[in-house]
Design a protein around this motif. Sequence first.
Motif, mmCIF file in Angstrom:
data_model
loop_
_atom_site.group_PDB
_atom_site.id
_atom_site.type_symbol
_atom_site.label_atom_id
_atom_site.label_comp_id
_atom_site.label_asym_id
_atom_site.label_seq_id
_atom_site.Cartn_x
_atom_site.Cartn_y
_atom_site.Cartn_z
ATOM 1 N N SER A 84 0.833 -1.206 0.000
ATOM 2 C CA SER A 84 0.000 0.000 0.000
ATOM 3 C C SER A 84 0.869 1.258 0.000
ATOM 4 N N VAL A 85 0.225 2.415 0.147
ATOM 5 C CA VAL A 85 0.961 3.670 0.224
ATOM 6 C C VAL A 85 1.483 3.875 1.648
ATOM 7 N N HIS A 86 2.300 4.885 1.829
ATOM 8 C CA HIS A 86 3.031 5.104 3.081
ATOM 9 C C HIS A 86 2.079 5.273 4.270
ATOM 10 N N GLY A 87 2.193 4.367 5.249
ATOM 11 C CA GLY A 87 1.431 4.473 6.480
ATOM 12 C C GLY A 87 0.006 3.974 6.410
ATOM 13 N N ARG A 88 -0.428 3.469 5.247
ATOM 14 C CA ARG A 88 -1.842 3.120 5.083
ATOM 15 C C ARG A 88 -2.098 1.614 5.098
ATOM 16 N N MET A 89 -1.094 0.823 5.416
ATOM 17 C CA MET A 89 -1.284 -0.624 5.432
ATOM 18 C C MET A 89 -2.397 -1.083 6.374
ATOM 19 N N PRO A 90 -2.541 -0.513 7.591
ATOM 20 C CA PRO A 90 -3.589 -1.009 8.495
ATOM 21 C C PRO A 90 -5.006 -0.903 7.938
ATOM 22 N N SER A 91 -5.321 0.175 7.216
ATOM 23 C CA SER A 91 -6.676 0.309 6.677
ATOM 24 C C SER A 91 -6.911 -0.663 5.530
#
Length: 350
Positions: A84-91
């Motif tokens: 995913s994009v930076h920092g958005r893996m959890p969503s």
Amino acid sequence: MSYLKPDFRHPELPTNDLGYTKKNYEGAISTLCAGCGHDSISAAIVQAIFEMSIEPHKIAKLSGIGCSSKTPTYFLGNSHGFNSVHGRMPSVATGANMANRDLIYVGVSGDGDSASIGMGQFSHAVRRNLNMMYIVMNNGCYGLTKGQDSATSDVGSYSKKGEPNPFEAIDLASVALQLGATFVGRSFSGDKAQMVPLIKAAISHPGFAFIDIISPCVTFNNNPGSTKGYEHVRDHLAATGTVDFVPMRQEISTAYPDRTSQEVTLHDGSVIHLSKMDQQLDVRNRNSALNRIAAYKAEGKILTGLLYMDPDSSDLHDSLDTTKKPLREMDEQELCPGSKVLNNINDSLR
């Protein structure tokens, strides 16, 4: 330079219960710096899932941006994956988990990806108790952008340029505990014997299982004065004890002396044994874990091992009482039952 991994493997490699060798759980050859601790973590993930005899297609691996988030390319090449994009893996992991609860979710992130731009995303994945294993490969710097200090860099820790970090560090293990994580561990990339059983336990845990793994950056953060370098970490490690994960299908037996071991039984009957070195740590007590982390930090030490686990954890699907049948397996009629059902739902909310 070639980045193709040779297909040949020894014909008598050991196999697991599924008849697979470790080759079936490997990925592409790593392009990270030689000696990078992230590659050791990748190897531990491969070893753990191989020994657990999990079919690769039943795993989904997700990541964000950074050196750490490149690593899913290097393990579980036959599994599902999403970068995913930076920092958005959890969503992204949350959405995938809601659509298909039958997969095992492995999230890989870094200290920049989780402790800075992705901190909000990380926080909500923890508090919702999303059923996944979330590993942070923590090197205290931004390795892809020439080694700037990250939010987990300890105050006073020296960068490669020789400048001390003036800011207090974010301790992600403590943050996870305070946010309500139901499984928290910490390890060191140079300690595979500790990492493998921790990973097995995290995968088996029903809920959010967080492991903070200190992984020195050999290029930008392995210099004298760095608190995330190999030399410093090896000299300042303190373990909660020896962790052993015993699957339900194996006979459970222990030989630990009285009052030095602790057992935690998981929902599926598997057992985690902790041969305790720190007698003051109660892995079932959140405050105990927070206090011991703080006590060791005050002594300049890094506490590793299993720090906390809630054996009665229930994940996000249990909290929301979602359907047992994965959404991806439902047809249009099941997903859209019609206006009458929608009206009944709306009426119940008035």
